[in-house]
Every structure is written in structure tokens, then in C-alpha cells.
Design an enzyme around this catalytic site. Structure first.
Site, mmCIF file in Angstrom:
data_model
loop_
_atom_site.group_PDB
_atom_site.id
_atom_site.type_symbol
_atom_site.label_atom_id
_atom_site.label_comp_id
_atom_site.label_asym_id
_atom_site.label_seq_id
_atom_site.Cartn_x
_atom_site.Cartn_y
_atom_site.Cartn_z
ATOM 1 N N ASN A 7 0.869 -1.183 0.000
ATOM 2 C CA ASN A 7 0.000 0.000 0.000
ATOM 3 C C ASN A 7 0.903 1.230 0.000
ATOM 4 O O ASN A 7 1.493 1.578 1.024
ATOM 5 C CB ASN A 7 -0.867 -0.066 1.265
ATOM 6 C CG ASN A 7 -1.876 1.060 1.329
ATOM 7 O OD1 ASN A 7 -1.806 2.018 0.549
ATOM 8 N ND2 ASN A 7 -2.797 0.954 2.262
ATOM 9 N N ARG A 80 -2.779 -2.177 -3.302
ATOM 10 C CA ARG A 80 -3.933 -1.295 -3.126
ATOM 11 C C ARG A 80 -3.860 -0.182 -4.173
ATOM 12 O O ARG A 80 -2.832 0.492 -4.289
ATOM 13 C CB ARG A 80 -3.920 -0.677 -1.741
ATOM 14 C CG ARG A 80 -5.074 0.281 -1.579
ATOM 15 C CD ARG A 80 -4.969 1.081 -0.320
ATOM 16 N NE ARG A 80 -6.127 1.944 -0.213
ATOM 17 C CZ ARG A 80 -6.118 3.130 0.356
ATOM 18 N NH1 ARG A 80 -5.007 3.598 0.882
ATOM 19 N NH2 ARG A 80 -7.206 3.838 0.421
ATOM 20 N N HIS A 169 -12.989 3.595 -0.135
ATOM 21 C CA HIS A 169 -12.980 2.721 1.052
ATOM 22 C C HIS A 169 -13.696 1.399 0.770
ATOM 23 O O HIS A 169 -14.196 0.749 1.687
ATOM 24 C CB HIS A 169 -13.688 3.375 2.258
ATOM 25 C CG HIS A 169 -12.972 4.541 2.853
ATOM 26 N ND1 HIS A 169 -13.637 5.637 3.354
ATOM 27 C CD2 HIS A 169 -11.657 4.781 3.039
ATOM 28 C CE1 HIS A 169 -12.768 6.505 3.818
ATOM 29 N NE2 HIS A 169 -11.540 6.006 3.645
ATOM 30 N N ARG A 230 -10.822 17.067 5.899
ATOM 31 C CA ARG A 230 -11.652 17.334 4.713
ATOM 32 C C ARG A 230 -13.047 17.776 5.137
ATOM 33 O O ARG A 230 -13.617 17.229 6.081
ATOM 34 C CB ARG A 230 -11.774 16.080 3.842
ATOM 35 C CG ARG A 230 -10.477 15.698 3.178
ATOM 36 C CD ARG A 230 -10.658 14.449 2.319
ATOM 37 N NE ARG A 230 -9.503 13.578 2.494
ATOM 38 C CZ ARG A 230 -9.535 12.260 2.419
ATOM 39 N NH1 ARG A 230 -10.662 11.632 2.173
ATOM 40 N NH2 ARG A 230 -8.443 11.555 2.590
ATOM 41 N N GLU A 378 -8.146 -3.867 5.972
ATOM 42 C CA GLU A 378 -8.056 -3.734 4.521
ATOM 43 C C GLU A 378 -6.947 -4.610 3.948
ATOM 44 O O GLU A 378 -7.062 -5.120 2.830
ATOM 45 C CB GLU A 378 -7.850 -2.261 4.145
ATOM 46 C CG GLU A 378 -9.112 -1.449 4.413
ATOM 47 C CD GLU A 378 -8.892 0.044 4.437
ATOM 48 O OE1 GLU A 378 -9.144 0.684 3.416
ATOM 49 O OE2 GLU A 378 -8.474 0.574 5.489
#
Ligand code: AMP
Length: 609
Positions: A7, A80, A169, A230, A378
Site C-alpha cells: 500500500n 492497493r 474505502h 476534509r 483492509e
């Protein structure tokens, strides 16, 4: 099987050797501040010192051989990749064409895809003999229906620039939805789950019977919830006003929304909820407000997604905040009793997820909707999907939408099935039916013969007789025909006429009174056992079939599956339904993959298999 999961972020690399079945990590390393003079590597394996300014390729060249030496038996590399654009809707075996494809969609994720690609290129060069698989954050959301995908922008402009909702996600939402279903002892395809991934980035997903049908992130990971830095949802007019008032250029606006907003902007203290909770407890008003706005936004999405799915069976909290902040879970789950979701405040406070207990409930025992916290993983999901692609994993990925076979939908006009005795009563002694044209189901045919059907109010002439003769008479009409005739007929499977109303049939040789036999045919699909296996359904299942009719998404619910060796694949709807849906004859339909639910409906309706 062990999978090396890589990742690569803009300045970090996480590389782990993971057991694809259990998710256990055999070895792992984290490199931070990649590309700077202060690159740092921590983890379970010692590696030689790295030169200052080492980039992704240099770090991976040092790290990967050491990792593989420490954890042998790696059969695949899972990468990923944040954005798969419109092209990559499932985990994909990487070759040069796929690398070019990922590069082509990279303008959609300019911060994320380039480092992902740097990792892929470097790892393929270092480990050329292993299969490499790209696992996309967007792929799980490839099933979003069109109505959830589109922004209300000029269509051609949006198409030209790939401006639509993709969602992110996906590996986490898919993973926790599956874990939650397993914990509840249910097939994910029988549940409507709202998954709340609340980490530094945050998104909510409506997982309807195993498929993502709505999610809060859109074209970019900026839409939706309040996040660490964000803003999430914002009136686009507010952005335009701020750009004008402050003279912000595009980069400054980008920084404002992505780096200076969210919890950080609201609180003025930190992007980290732990700091905000601590300050709020000391009475800091801005931090209290930040918590309220955050929770309110999540609650709003949960309500919306329950409406989108027509209900919800479980709500799942995951990622840093969802797994760890009892306060935030408590605030979010307030006032959800209307939905059937009752929080158990004690269970919520006491909840601690561990390796041995990665799933726990925070709902009260009487809560119809289960509230769960699930530890996301993940890395495990990427390993599982990569292993499935290379063919040795235990779980196959969902077939791509494009590969799913379609079902032709035939429009069935009103018709009559007769016994031989009825044929002779209506058309004369010794008369046999005259085939006019064959029908799609083998051996069935439309006849030259037609009849008049008389009801208490009115009559319908020239109703076609279908052959061959049957053991019982049956008249199949639409709802409109029923109103016209003045008869209230039940919706039934063909052949099930017990206790249905009768009518009078009139042919050239006489009249015949039926005591029973008038039905409105239940929407159904004919298929062979091989088709049933392909679609994952069984005889008697009640399924949904989606059609794209006259530009409108439309789903036929309550469609019963009929399986027989001699059947040809075809769905039958009556003329009313076809007219309402503006269907063309033999328009293709898509089975909505809700097999688990189909079984549940079958059980509820007491249909035997
Ligand atoms: P993630 O992106 O999933 O690693 O989530 C990271 C975020 O989770 C942090 O920035 C914190 O805001 C939040 N977090 C982690 N642990 C806690 C905790 N114990 N209480 C509140 N927030 C937490």
C-alpha cells in the site's frame, strides 16, 4: 496462501505478508517520509540503512527481499489502488495493459494513484515471477445504480471528464459488511447493512444484500462526511463565494477543503478526535461543536441510507473513530429508535475490540437493528481478493456486472389453456387444437383458435388459446382485464388455480362455465437447472429483475423462479406491467443478485423448493 500486500501512499509504504485466509500478518514493514532525507522504516524485519531521499522504488528494493526472506511462501502480490475509474470494477491481474489503464484513470486521483503506480512498477521489477493483482478502493461501488452515480451536471461534460460518483474505502466496506454478516450468522446477501468507516478519511455505505448501492464519497474522497481535515459535503455555492471573497485560486481552494477543514477546521485544535474529545471535556466550545457536527452528519447519512434501501438490518462502525470512540458512536446512535435501532449505552462504553474479538454489539437485546463495531482489516481483504484472482483463495470475487448474463423479458398477452374436453365443448366434438406458431418454451404453441371470455361486467373477444391441452383449464389475464371483466382474480403461479374465480368461455360450438381457473399470472422466470446454478437461485425463489426501460432504472420485485430441464431462459410479464415499464418485447433484464434474500422470501411465503 501468503500474499504480499503493498500500500503505497505519497510519502509512506506499508508492506505486509498476510495469510489470505486468516488475515494473520507473518511480517510487515512501514516506511514513512519516503522521498525525504529522513526516511524511516519500522516493523518486524531489520533492513539495511537507506540512502537519503530514497524514493518508492529504492525503499521497496531494500524492503521486499528482506520481507520475503522473513516470511516465505508468498504466492501473489496484492497492490492497493485507490481509483479504478470506470474501467476497473474488480480485482485485476496486473500486466502492462493494466498498468497503462491505471495510469489513464490517474487524473481522477492525482494524489493517490501515482504513488500506487510507483509501487506497482517497482514491485513488478523486483518480483517479476510472482503474479501481481491490483485491488481497487472504488471497485466495491461498481454496483451503484445509475441514479446514485450521476451528478446533475450537463451529461456530455460530465462524461468527457469522468465526473460521476465512484466511491472509496470499498475494501473496508466490503470487509466489515462480510464480517458483520458472519457474526450475525447470516448470508450477507440476506441483509441490508449500513457501514460507517470513520477514520481519518470517512465514508458511509449502503450495502444492500451484499452490494454497494450508495456511498457518501463521490468522484473524489472529498464528498460526504466530516473528516479529519476534509470538509465533506458543502454547498458548491459556498466554495465559489469563498474563492471570490478571499481571492483563492484552485490550489488554495483544494488545500482549504482537503487539508484545513473537517475536524481540524471546525475545532481549530486538531484533526485527531482524541485531542478534540479531551478539549471538549474541558469545556472547549468549538471542540464540542466539531463533535456535534460530525455525529449529526453521520446520523443524517444513516437515515438517508435506510430510506435508500427501504430499511436496514445492521449498522456497523469501523476504522479509528468507529472502532474506538464510544462517545462518537453514542452521539451518532442517539434518536434512532424510530428506525428500530436501540443503543445499549453500557455495552457501547465497555466495548473494546481485540484480535480475539474483532466484532462486538452495542445495541440493546431488543433492538431490531443490530449496532455493531467491527475492526476493519483492509490488508486482509486485499490479500483475500488477490488470492482469489490468482486462483488459490477461498473466496471468488463477485463477477463483473458486464459478465452477468441477462434474461430476455417476454410480454405475455392474455390467453387460455384448455383440457381436451373443453376444446371439444367449445370447438366441436373430436376437435383438436391447430398450432399457429411455436412459443419460446419448448413444445408450447399459440393456436389458431380464439375464444370469448365473459365476466359479470363485460366480455373480451378473441382471446388466444395456447397448446398443448392441459389437465385443467386456466385463463391468464392482466389486472386491467380483470377490472374490465368485473372479476377480482388472485396473482398465482401457472397451474395453481384452486379456489380462483371462474368465468364463462364461448367458442364457435358452445359455451363452457368454469367454476375456477381465472388468474393473474405471477411474474416469473423460466430457466433450466444449469441457468439456476449460474444465477445462484433455485425453483421457487422470489427474486428481483432490473431493466433499463426508456432510460429509467426499474426493478421488478416479486419475480418467482421456475426451474425445469425443458425450459428456455425467459421472464414473463403481462401487458399491464410491460406497458407501465415501457418495455420492448425480449428486452434484457438483469437478475439483482439477492440470492440469500430470495431464499428468505421463499421461506416467508412457504414455497417449497
Ligand atoms: P484511521 O484513519 O482509521 O487510522 O483513523 C484514525 C483516526 O481515528 C484518528 O485520527 C483519530 O481521530 C481516531 N481515533 C483513533 N483512536 C481513537 C480513540 N481512542 N478515540 C477517539 N478517536 C480515535
Amino acid at each position: 496462501m501468503h500474499v504480499l500486500v503493498i500500500n503505497c501512499g505519497s510519502s509512506s509504504i506499508k508492506a505486509e505478508v498476510v495469510d489470505a485466509d486468516t488475515g494473520a500478518a507473518a511480517a510487515g514493514l512501514l516506511a514513512e517520509r519516503v522521498g525525504t532525507d529522513g526516511v524511516e522504516v519500522t516493523g518486524t524485519v531489520a533492513i539495511p540503512a537507506l540512502p537519503a531521499g530514497a524514493d518508492h522504488a529504492a525503499v521497496l528494493a531494500a524492503v521486499l527481499p528482506a520481507l520475503l526472506a522473513a516470511a516465505p511462501g508468498v504466492g501473489a502480490v496484492g497492490h492497493r489502488v485507490v481509483h479504478g475509474g470506470g474501467r476497473f470494477t474488480e480485482p485485476t491481474h496486473i500486466d502492462d495493459d493494466v498498468v497503462a489503464g491505471i495510469e489513464a484513470v490517474s487524473p481522477l486521483a492525482p494524489l493517490h494513484n501515482p504513488p500506487n503506480l510507483a509501487g506497482i512498477r517497482a514491485a513488478r521489477a523486483i518480483l517479476p515471477d510472482l503474479p501481481h493483482v491490483a485491488v481497487f478502493d472504488t471497485a466495491f461501488h461498481a454496483t451503484l445504480p445509475r441514479r446514485a452515480r450521476h451528478y446533475a451536471l450537463p451529461a456530455e461534460l460530465a462524461d468527457r471528464h469522468g465526473v460521476r460518483r465512484y466511491g472509496f474505502h470499498g475494501t473496508s466496506h466490503a470487509y466489515v459488511a462480510r464480517r458483520a454478516a458472519a457474526w450475525l450468522g447470516e448470508d450477507p446477501r440476506a441483509l441490508r447493512i449500513i457501514t460507517c468507516h470513520l477514520g481519518n478519511g470517512a465514508s458511509v455505505c449502503a450495502v444492500e444484500y451484499g452490494r454497494s448501492v450508495e456511498t457518501s464519497m463521490g468522484m473524489t474522497p472529498l464528498e460526504g462526511l466530516v473528516m479529519g481535515t476534509r470538509s465533506g459535503d458543502l454547498d458548491p455555492g459556498a466554495l465559489l463565494a469563498l474563492m471570490r471573497a478571499e481571492g483563492l485560486d484552485v490550489d488554495a481552494a483544494d488545500r482549504l477543503l482537503n487539508k484545513q477543514s473537517g475536524l481540524l477546521g471546525l475545532s481549530g485544535v486538531s484533526h485527531d478526535l482524541r485531542d478534540i474529545e479531551a478539549r471538549a471535556a474541558e469545556g472547549d466550545e468549538r471542540c464540542r461543536l466539531a463533535i456535534q457536527v460530525y455525529a449529526h452528519r453521520v446520523r443524517r447519512y444513516i437515515g438517508a441510507y435506510a430510506a435508500v434501501m427501504g430499511g436496514v438490518d445492521a449498522i456497523v462502525f469501523t476504522a479509528g473513530i468507529g472502532e474506538n470512540s464510544a462517545l462518537m458512536r453514542d452521539r451518532i446512535a442517539q434518536r434512532m429508535e424510530w428506525l428500530g435501532a436501540h443503543l445499549d449505552p453500557d455495552a457501547n462504553r465497555a466495548l473494546r475490540l481485540t484480535d480475539d474479538a474483532p466484532v462486538a454489539a452495542l445495541s440493546a437485546a431488543h433492538s431490531r437493528v443490530r449496532l455493531l463495531a467491527v475492526r476493519t482489516d483492509e490488508q486482509h481483504e486485499i490479500a483475500r481478493q488477490a488470492a482469489a484472482v490468482v486462483g488459490t483463495g477461498s473466496a471468488a470475487p463477485a463477477p463483473a456486472a458486464a459478465e452477468t448474463p441477462t434474461i430476455p423479458i417476454a410480454i405475455s398477452a392474455r390467453h387460455v389453456h384448455l383440457t381436451q374436453e373443453a376444446v371439444e365443448a367449445l370447438f366441436g366434438p373430436g376437435h383438436t387444437l391447430t398450432p399457429r406458431n411455436p412459443l419460446s418454451q419448448p413444445g408450447q404453441f399459440a393456436c389458431e383458435e380464439t375464444l370469448t371470455v365473459h365476466g359479470p361486467k363485460r366480455s373480451i373477444e378473441r382471446v388466444r388459446v395456447l397448446g398443448p391441452v392441459r389437465p385443467a383449464c386456466q385463463v391468464e389475464v392482466s389486472r386491467t382485464d380483470e377490472f374490465f371483466l368485473g372479476i377480482d382474480a388472485p396473482v398465482r403461479m401457472s397451474g395453481n388455480v384452486a379456489n380462483s374465480p371462474g368465468c364463462v368461455l364461448e367458442g364457435p360450438a358452445g359455451r363452457l362455465t368454469l367454476e375456477e381457473g381465472l388468474i393473474c399470472a405471477w411474474r416469473h422466470i423460466h430457466m433450466t437447472p444449469a441457468d439456476a446454478e449460474l444465477f445462484g437461485v433455485a425453483h421457487g425463489d422470489v427474486v428481483e429483475v432490473a431493466v433499463d426501460s426508456a432510460g429509467r432504472d426499474l426493478v421488478f420485485g416479486d419475480v418467482v423462479v421456475r426451474v425445469k430441464d425443458s425450459y428456455a431462459l425467459e421472464m414473463h410479464v403481462d401487458t399491464d406491467e410491460a406497458n407501465a415499464a415501457e418495455l420492448q418485447d425480449l428486452q434484457p433484464g438483469m437478475l439483482v443478485p439477492t440470492q440469500g434474500r430470495a431464499r428468505v422470501l421463499r421461506r416467508q411465503r412457504g414455497i417449497s423448493g
